[in-house]
Write an enzyme that holds these catalytic residues in place. Sequence first.
Site, PDB file in Angstrom:
ATOM      1  N   HIS A 259     -62.681  88.351 -21.087  1.00 28.95           N
ATOM      2  CA  HIS A 259     -61.381  89.012 -20.933  1.00 28.95           C
ATOM      3  C   HIS A 259     -61.209  90.057 -22.038  1.00 28.95           C
ATOM      4  CE1 HIS A 259     -57.074  89.735 -20.886  1.00 28.95           C
ATOM      5  NE2 HIS A 259     -57.122  89.337 -19.633  1.00 28.95           N
TER       6      HIS A 259
ATOM      7  N   SER B 152     -51.677  94.701 -14.550  1.00 32.27           N
ATOM      8  CA  SER B 152     -50.342  94.987 -14.024  1.00 32.27           C
ATOM      9  C   SER B 152     -50.244  94.881 -12.497  1.00 32.27           C
ATOM     10  CB  SER B 152     -49.857  96.355 -14.514  1.00 32.27           C
ATOM     11  OG  SER B 152     -49.780  96.371 -15.934  1.00 32.27           O
TER      12      SER B 152
ATOM     13  N   ASN C  18     -53.673  84.082 -14.733  1.00 28.72           N
ATOM     14  CA  ASN C  18     -54.066  83.833 -16.122  1.00 28.72           C
ATOM     15  C   ASN C  18     -52.785  83.706 -16.939  1.00 28.72           C
ATOM     16  OD1 ASN C  18     -54.961  83.976 -18.752  1.00 28.72           O
ATOM     17  ND2 ASN C  18     -55.804  86.053 -18.600  1.00 28.72           N
TER      18      ASN C  18
ATOM     19  N   GLY D 140     -51.133  94.410 -19.030  1.00 28.86           N
ATOM     20  CA  GLY D 140     -49.868  94.139 -19.708  1.00 28.86           C
ATOM     21  C   GLY D 140     -49.076  95.390 -20.055  1.00 28.86           C
TER      22      GLY D 140
ATOM     23  N   GLU E  34     -58.866  90.825 -23.892  1.00 28.18           N
ATOM     24  CA  GLU E  34     -58.241  90.342 -25.141  1.00 28.18           C
ATOM     25  C   GLU E  34     -59.275  89.604 -25.992  1.00 28.18           C
ATOM     26  OE1 GLU E  34     -54.963  88.490 -23.115  1.00 28.18           O
ATOM     27  OE2 GLU E  34     -54.340  90.501 -22.524  1.00 28.18           O
TER      28      GLU E  34
ATOM     29  N   LYS F  10     -52.420  82.970 -19.988  1.00 30.74           N
ATOM     30  CA  LYS F  10     -52.594  83.390 -21.390  1.00 30.74           C
ATOM     31  C   LYS F  10     -51.958  82.374 -22.346  1.00 30.74           C
ATOM     32  CE  LYS F  10     -53.207  88.102 -19.893  1.00 30.74           C
ATOM     33  NZ  LYS F  10     -53.089  89.535 -20.128  1.00 30.74           N
TER      34      LYS F  10
ATOM     35  N   GLU G  91     -60.868  94.885 -14.913  1.00 32.91           N
ATOM     36  CA  GLU G  91     -59.557  94.995 -15.553  1.00 32.91           C
ATOM     37  C   GLU G  91     -59.578  96.136 -16.562  1.00 32.91           C
ATOM     38  OE1 GLU G  91     -57.326  91.013 -15.345  1.00 32.91           O
ATOM     39  OE2 GLU G  91     -58.599  90.924 -17.112  1.00 32.91           O
TER      40      GLU G  91
HETATM   41  P1  PGA Z   1     -51.404  91.666 -16.599  1.00 33.69           P
HETATM   42  O1  PGA Z   1     -52.715  90.921 -17.168  1.00 33.69           O
HETATM   43  O2  PGA Z   1     -51.311  91.306 -15.144  1.00 33.69           O
HETATM   44  O3  PGA Z   1     -50.271  91.152 -17.409  1.00 33.69           O
HETATM   45  O4  PGA Z   1     -51.636  93.139 -16.786  1.00 33.69           O
HETATM   46  C1  PGA Z   1     -53.877  90.845 -16.411  1.00 33.69           C
HETATM   47  C2  PGA Z   1     -54.926  90.104 -17.162  1.00 33.69           C
HETATM   48  O5  PGA Z   1     -55.017  90.244 -18.389  1.00 33.69           O
HETATM   49  O6  PGA Z   1     -55.713  89.344 -16.575  1.00 33.69           O
END
Ligand code: PGA
Length: 250
Positions: free
Chosen positions: A95, A213, A10, A173, A97, A12, A167
Amino acid sequence: MSRQYYIAGNWKMHKTRAEAAELAKTLVSQLKDGKHKYLVAPSFTSLETVAAIVKGSNILLGAQNVAAEEQGAHTGEVSVLQLKDLGVQVVILGHSERRHTYKEDDALINKKVKLALKHGFDVILCIGETLEEREAGQAEVVCESQTLWGLSSVSATDLAKVTIAYEPVWAIGTGKTASPEDAEAIHAYIRKVIARLYGEDAAQKLVIQYGGSVKPDNAAQLMDKENIDGALVGGAALKPDTFVPIAKFA
Ligand code: PGA
């Protein structure tokens, strides 16, 4: 277990078209002998560019979101018809976010899931608890509720086109990964929820990715767990040096 590992990147809100093209080209070449299932999800603005590069490769093209309506007066939104036109095959929905920063609720996410499935897309439905919810012992309840809502009115036939990505919000992140044991516990729980809804056979076929992560040095331990069938990767998906080792984990 006959489930195929599924590793998704992803991207983003990162990368110009030229940067996205460079990453996509490198991945096509470095993953061409990869044994797992792969996906990249660039920003909307890079979809057309990346579509041309991954076409005919073993990498699927995904979008990071889609509107809940087919078309119309929806300023700033992107429709299923427009994504189909670009060759997008998979849509990531729910997601964290989108849920937390942009306040998408379960009803809206369910509407998007159903619309995407109706138009022939595969869906990655993201679920996951916040740190407060985990500390309050609510992780399973929250993940169950997001799963039930997300899949409400989704038929058994359509479930075959759905992947769930667990997740935990506190792991995205932040550099803090869920331990393989904690992640496995939620994955196993979600599979039970699916078995209750769709039967054991459908539950055994469902691919459940872990996200939050994921890095080259923790990917194999996570995916070694019985119910962890892949990864949804954010930060580490932005560079071949970190994504390729995850995608080719042994
Ligand atoms: P990250 O994000 O690997 O940077 O933690 C994962 C995601 O949001 O799908």
